[in-house]
Write a protein that holds these residues in place. Structure first.
Motif, PDB file in Angstrom:
ATOM      1  N   HIS A 115       0.856  -1.191   0.000  1.00 61.99           N
ATOM      2  CA  HIS A 115       0.000   0.000   0.000  1.00 61.99           C
ATOM      3  C   HIS A 115       0.888   1.236   0.000  1.00 61.99           C
ATOM      4  O   HIS A 115       1.900   1.284   0.696  1.00 61.99           O
ATOM      5  N   HIS A 117       0.694   5.843  -1.031  1.00 64.39           N
ATOM      6  CA  HIS A 117      -0.116   6.969  -1.497  1.00 64.39           C
ATOM      7  C   HIS A 117       0.406   7.450  -2.843  1.00 64.39           C
ATOM      8  O   HIS A 117       0.636   8.643  -3.044  1.00 64.39           O
ATOM      9  N   HIS A 179      -7.948   7.622  -0.840  1.00 66.75           N
ATOM     10  CA  HIS A 179      -6.774   7.216  -0.069  1.00 66.75           C
ATOM     11  C   HIS A 179      -5.688   6.625  -0.982  1.00 66.75           C
ATOM     12  O   HIS A 179      -4.603   7.196  -1.080  1.00 66.75           O
TER      13      HIS A 179
HETATM   14 ZN   LIG Z   1      -2.421   4.964   3.503  1.00 63.44          ZN
END
Ligand SMILES: [Zn+2]
Length: 255
Positions: A115, A117, A179
């Motif tokens: 994960h 950004h 997100h």
């Molecule tokens: Zn995050």
């Protein structure tokens, strides 16, 4: 040799627990270097985790606040099911624990989760839509990714991580609205390749829709292409050139 004859390594694959642990940690350090190279870092956001091969509810992860591009095998920390750091002396990102502990718990088949950004993933996530089968590469996600259609601030609660794990279902990726992206795999390589190609598929769809009205690949052809580009074998082959590049360029990742 035909590409379809390539044998890709499965979990353990004859390795001892200790060898497998080192293998996963090396893959993980290489994965962070690739994330750094692709510019997926943003402050302290972003985490990739690898399940420990012995303690299956523990995972290896990046130390909080360390630049992806500096991470070595010896910098990785091991976190238990309660969020305690049990190996390494750096703190863990609270969001990494809240999200990844629950994704690993929801998906026993998953070895790794990634994960960050990254810019195109988070831009696409703001639209609250799944990716369309717009390009050959995007078909890797056809009927195999989900949308977490909620946003409640920085994820610090494992209950929120549980909801993300639920939204992921048995797919390879989930778009976290407002997100960013989260991908999973049966190896670190897989989670990382799916992340990289998904980020670029978000970029491609944003560009195509900004320029005009894209022509979609029809459902039958998207399913066929999915079997070609969305499989673990295809993923393994796609990832190897990146692995060769990063390990030759940055061999200190193995330290
Ligand atoms: Zn995050």
């Amino acid at each position: 040799m035909a590409a379809t004859d390539v044998k890709f390594p499965s979990a353990l694959d004859g390795r001892t627990i200790e060898e497998e642990r080192l293998h996963r940690k090396q893959q993980l350090a290489g994965a962070f270097r690739l994330f750094g190279k692709f510019g997926f870092d943003e402050g302290v956001a972003g985490h990739i985790t690898a399940r420990d091969p012995e303690h299956l509810d523990h995972f290896w992860v990046n130390p909080f606040g360390m630049n992806f591009s500096h991470i070595r095998v010896s910098d990785l920390i091991l976190v238990n099911e309660k969020g305690d750091v049990v190996e390494g002396d750096a703190p863990v990102n609270a969001a990494a624990f809240a999200i990844h502990s629950q994704v690993h718990a929801a998906r026993p088949d998953v070895i790794a989760a990634a994960h960050s950004h990254s810019i195109y993933g988070k831009s696409w996530s703001a639209l609250g839509r799944l990716l369309d089968p717009l390009t050959q590469d995007a078909c890797a996600f056809y009927n195999d990714h989900a949308l977490f259609d909620d946003y409640t601030g920085v994820v610090l609660d494992t209950e929120e991580g549980k909801r993300i794990g639920h939204a992921l279902g048995d797919g390879k990726a989930v778009i976290l609205r407002n997100h960013g992206l989260l991908t999973v795999g049966h190896s670190v390589d897989e989670a990382v390749w799916w992340f990289i190609t998904m980020e670029r598929s978000c970029q491609a769809q944003l560009l195509a829709e900004a320029a005009g009205t894209p022509v979609l690949i029809d459902a039958d052809m998207a399913r066929k292409t999915y079997r070609q580009v969305g499989s673990p074998v295809s993923c393994y082959m796609s990832f190897q050139p990146l692995w060769d590049m990063i390990t030759r360029e940055q061999p200190d990742l193995f330290d």
